[in-house]
Design a protein around this motif. Structure first.
Motif, short mmCIF file in Angstrom:
data_model
loop_
_atom_site.label_atom_id
_atom_site.label_comp_id
_atom_site.label_asym_id
_atom_site.label_seq_id
_atom_site.Cartn_x
_atom_site.Cartn_y
_atom_site.Cartn_z
N LYS A 416 0.85 -1.20 0.00
CA LYS A 416 0.00 0.00 0.00
C LYS A 416 0.89 1.24 0.00
CE LYS A 416 -3.84 -2.22 2.36
NZ LYS A 416 -4.68 -2.30 3.58
N ARG A 417 0.59 2.12 -0.94
CA ARG A 417 1.41 3.32 -1.08
C ARG A 417 0.52 4.48 -1.49
NH1 ARG A 417 7.31 2.74 -2.09
NH2 ARG A 417 8.18 4.84 -2.02
N ALA A 418 0.81 5.64 -0.95
CA ALA A 418 0.03 6.84 -1.28
C ALA A 418 0.99 7.99 -1.53
CB ALA A 418 -0.93 7.18 -0.14
N VAL A 419 0.50 9.01 -2.19
CA VAL A 419 1.29 10.20 -2.46
C VAL A 419 0.58 11.40 -1.87
CG1 VAL A 419 2.29 11.70 -4.22
CG2 VAL A 419 2.19 9.22 -4.60
N SER A 420 1.27 12.13 -1.00
CA SER A 420 0.71 13.32 -0.36
C SER A 420 1.56 14.53 -0.72
CB SER A 420 0.70 13.14 1.16
OG SER A 420 0.46 14.38 1.81
N SER A 421 0.89 15.56 -1.19
CA SER A 421 1.62 16.81 -1.49
C SER A 421 1.21 17.93 -0.54
CB SER A 421 1.36 17.25 -2.94
OG SER A 421 -0.04 17.45 -3.16
N CYS A 422 0.47 17.60 0.54
CA CYS A 422 0.13 18.60 1.54
C CYS A 422 1.41 19.25 2.06
CB CYS A 422 -0.63 17.96 2.70
SG CYS A 422 -2.40 17.74 2.39
N PRO A 423 1.41 20.55 2.31
CA PRO A 423 0.26 21.44 2.49
C PRO A 423 -0.33 22.04 1.23
CG PRO A 423 2.26 22.62 2.99
CD PRO A 423 2.67 21.22 2.68
N ASP A 424 0.05 21.59 0.06
CA ASP A 424 -0.58 22.03 -1.17
C ASP A 424 -2.06 21.65 -1.11
OD1 ASP A 424 -1.46 22.58 -3.69
OD2 ASP A 424 -0.09 21.23 -4.73
N GLU A 425 -2.96 22.63 -1.20
CA GLU A 425 -4.38 22.36 -1.05
C GLU A 425 -4.93 21.46 -2.15
OE1 GLU A 425 -6.84 25.71 -0.40
OE2 GLU A 425 -5.95 26.18 1.55
N ALA A 426 -4.24 21.40 -3.27
CA ALA A 426 -4.69 20.54 -4.35
C ALA A 426 -4.57 19.06 -3.99
CB ALA A 426 -3.89 20.83 -5.62
N CYS A 427 -3.80 18.77 -2.92
CA CYS A 427 -3.60 17.37 -2.53
C CYS A 427 -4.89 16.71 -2.10
CB CYS A 427 -2.56 17.30 -1.41
SG CYS A 427 -2.31 15.64 -0.73
N CYS A 428 -5.56 17.28 -1.08
CA CYS A 428 -6.76 16.63 -0.57
C CYS A 428 -7.81 17.60 -0.04
CB CYS A 428 -6.39 15.63 0.53
SG CYS A 428 -5.69 16.40 2.01
N ARG A 429 -7.50 18.90 -0.05
CA ARG A 429 -8.45 19.87 0.51
C ARG A 429 -9.28 20.57 -0.55
NH1 ARG A 429 -4.38 19.47 4.06
NH2 ARG A 429 -4.83 19.66 6.29
N ARG A 430 -8.86 20.51 -1.78
CA ARG A 430 -9.59 21.16 -2.86
C ARG A 430 -10.23 20.08 -3.74
NH1 ARG A 430 -5.70 24.44 -6.28
NH2 ARG A 430 -5.40 25.53 -4.28
N ALA A 431 -11.51 20.24 -4.03
CA ALA A 431 -12.22 19.26 -4.84
C ALA A 431 -11.67 19.24 -6.26
CB ALA A 431 -13.71 19.59 -4.86
N PRO A 432 -11.70 18.08 -6.92
CA PRO A 432 -11.26 18.02 -8.33
C PRO A 432 -12.02 19.04 -9.18
CG PRO A 432 -11.60 15.82 -7.44
CD PRO A 432 -12.12 16.78 -6.42
N SER A 433 -11.35 19.57 -10.18
CA SER A 433 -11.93 20.65 -10.99
C SER A 433 -13.26 20.27 -11.62
CB SER A 433 -10.94 21.07 -12.07
OG SER A 433 -10.58 19.95 -12.88
N GLU A 434 -13.39 18.98 -12.04
CA GLU A 434 -14.65 18.57 -12.69
C GLU A 434 -15.80 18.58 -11.69
OE1 GLU A 434 -12.34 14.76 -11.65
OE2 GLU A 434 -11.94 16.78 -12.44
N LEU A 435 -15.53 18.18 -10.44
CA LEU A 435 -16.59 18.21 -9.43
C LEU A 435 -16.90 19.65 -9.01
CD1 LEU A 435 -15.66 15.21 -7.07
CD2 LEU A 435 -17.41 15.32 -8.84
#
Length: 478
Positions: A416-435
């Motif tokens: 199991k592996r994940a990629v986190s770019s926080c504190p960049d808000e695009a990582c998990c705090r900002r909804a995808p552009s299409e949504l």
């Protein structure tokens, strides 16, 4: 040693009392002792320190011993009131108000001075109760976390104290029993009593007069909580704590008593031996450490932060995260990129959704630890996370290390592996552009309001504790 302002004021009042009692003016006493009346006035008002020879001359003129003039007690009640008022008006609390001090005159009634003193006493009481604003408390907590990070979360003096107390109580190895905890209390002159009517604001209450430590009758499964609470209460006495005078002092004391309890539940000598063997076997695991000493998963995980850097050379991090993603307890010395506010505070910040501490909540099987590698801007980290539930909701406990040190831990083989770019808000705090384009302006959620937003910071020397409840409790049991 130079006399304090208070000592000079007391001396001045005593000289004035003796002079007035004999009906002398300042000039008349000054003529007898060889100084001008104006100089004597400065001495009587505590503005100038007299030479010892002058004090001896005044004592001779008034027929007193020098020690009588230098006595610490004010000569009469009026002098005591004036001295207390002068001290109160010189305090930082009063000076910060920018109010001019009251000048005491001969004709001012004692009752007036007492009334003013009553206001000063209440001002001082309220100042001592409100020992921190929320902002000050957060800063104090952050400063404490950073100090402990510099020390690798290791306090050798408390480690030694705990081992000494355990040895004196006869504890050798294995899980610490309630009986041994009772023996430790008895050696300090305390009896452990389990009662159903503890004040709701207190986890335990120590009766210093009658040598009793009151605890609740039941705790979490395994009894770790009861042992820990008793050990924490004893730690205050063993560490010589006084009533806290600031929120920072309160937090420091809380850290120290928690540390002492942890040292007793997992003693350094036995704990380090266990971890060293597990590292040799490449089988380090929080759950094994937990089960070997009969403590909670959180206690075992936190204890690892005390011992592993100091004795095994492994830097690591610890996180407790609630179901909403907020960090409620944290430690790191491995450079994990923690979320923090502008003051450097981490508690209450939201952990990245990609981290193991949050990802574990979506696991179907929660009976075992969740293992995961996470790539971050600061490098790759391996984490082991265990979830749990309390009356307040879900939580997770994570222990993690940089990639290279994962080789010592069970679960390092995880894919199991994940990629986190926080504190960049695009990582998990900002909804995808299409949504965002699909739903922006079309959603109106009903926000869940956290009541702690409106809760004032607990007041008092022991924040949050209701003194009236505690005193009523002690009176019932006395």
């Amino acid at each position: 040693m130079a006399p304090t302002n208070l000592e000079l004021v007391t001396l001045g009042h005593r000289i004035r009392h003796e002079r007035v009692a004999r009906g002398w003016t300042l000039d008349e006493l000054g003529a007898q002792v060889g100084v001008a009346g104006s100089q004597l006035s400065l001495i009587e008002n505590g503005k100038r320190e007299p030479k010892l020879s002058l004090v001896q001359a005044i004592a001779h003129a008034t027929g007193l011993e020098v020690t009588d003039l230098l006595a610490a007690e004010p000569p009469n009640r009026r002098a005591a009131l004036e001295i207390e008022l002068e001290r109160a008006q010189a305090s930082p609390v009063f000076r910060s108000l920018g109010i001019p001090p009251v000048k005491v005159t001969k004709g001012m009634p004692d009752e007036t001075i007492e009334s003013i003193l009553g206001l000063h006493r209440e001002l001082d009481r309220r100042e001592r109760e409100a020992i921190a604003t929320p902002e000050e408390a957060r800063r104090a907590n952050t400063e404490l976390r950073l100090r402990m990070r510099e020390r690798d979360n290791y306090l050798p003096e408390i480690e030694k104290l705990a081992e000494k107390q355990l040895a004196a109580a006869g504890h050798v190895s294995g899980a610490l029993t309630h009986r041994t905890v009772s023996i430790m209390a008895e050696r300090l002159g305390f009896e452990l009593l389990y009662v159903n009517d503890l004040p709701r604001s207190a986890r335990s209450v120590t009766d210093l007069e009658n040598g009793r430590i009151y605890l609740p009758p039941a705790s979490i499964p395994g009894g770790h909580g009861l042992r820990s609470m008793a050990l924490q209460a004893m730690a205050h006495r063993l560490l010589g704590h006084q009533r806290p005078t600031s929120y920072a002092d309160f937090l420091q004391q809380r850290l120290e008593i928690n540390y002492f309890a942890a040292c007793c539940l997992i003693p350094e000598t036995n704990g380090v031996a266990f971890l060293q063997q597990a590292k040799k076997d490449r089988n380090l695991a929080v759950e094994d450490f937990r089960d070997a000493f009969g403590v909670t998963h959180e206690a075992a995980a936190m204890r690892m932060t005390n011992l592993m850097t100091q004795h095994l050379g492994i830097r690591l991090h610890f996180l407790r995260v609630d179901g909403s993603g907020a960090i409620s307890r944290v430690y790191e010395n491995d450079d994990l990129p923690l979320p923090m506010d502008v003051t450097g505070a981490v508690d209450g910040q939201i952990a990245c959704r990609k981290w193991s501490a949050r990802a574990a909540f979506s696991e179907q099987n929660r009976t075992t630890e969740h293992y995961q590698y996470t790539d971050t801007p600061a490098g790759t980290f391996w984490c082991a996370t265990q979830t749990g539930t309390t009356a307040d909701g879900e939580f997770s406990i994570s222990v993690g290390v940089p990639f290279d040190d994962a080789r010592w831990f069970r679960g390092r083989e995880t894919t199991k592996r994940a990629v986190s770019s926080c504190p960049d808000e695009a990582c998990c705090r900002r909804a995808p552009s299409e949504l965002t384009s699909r739903w922006e302006g079309k959603a109106w959620p009903s926000a869940r309001v956290h009541m702690q937003m409106f809760t004032p910071l607990p007041r008092g020397n022991f924040p949050g504790v209701d003194d009236s409840e505690v005193y009523a409790f002690l009176e019932r049991h006395a």
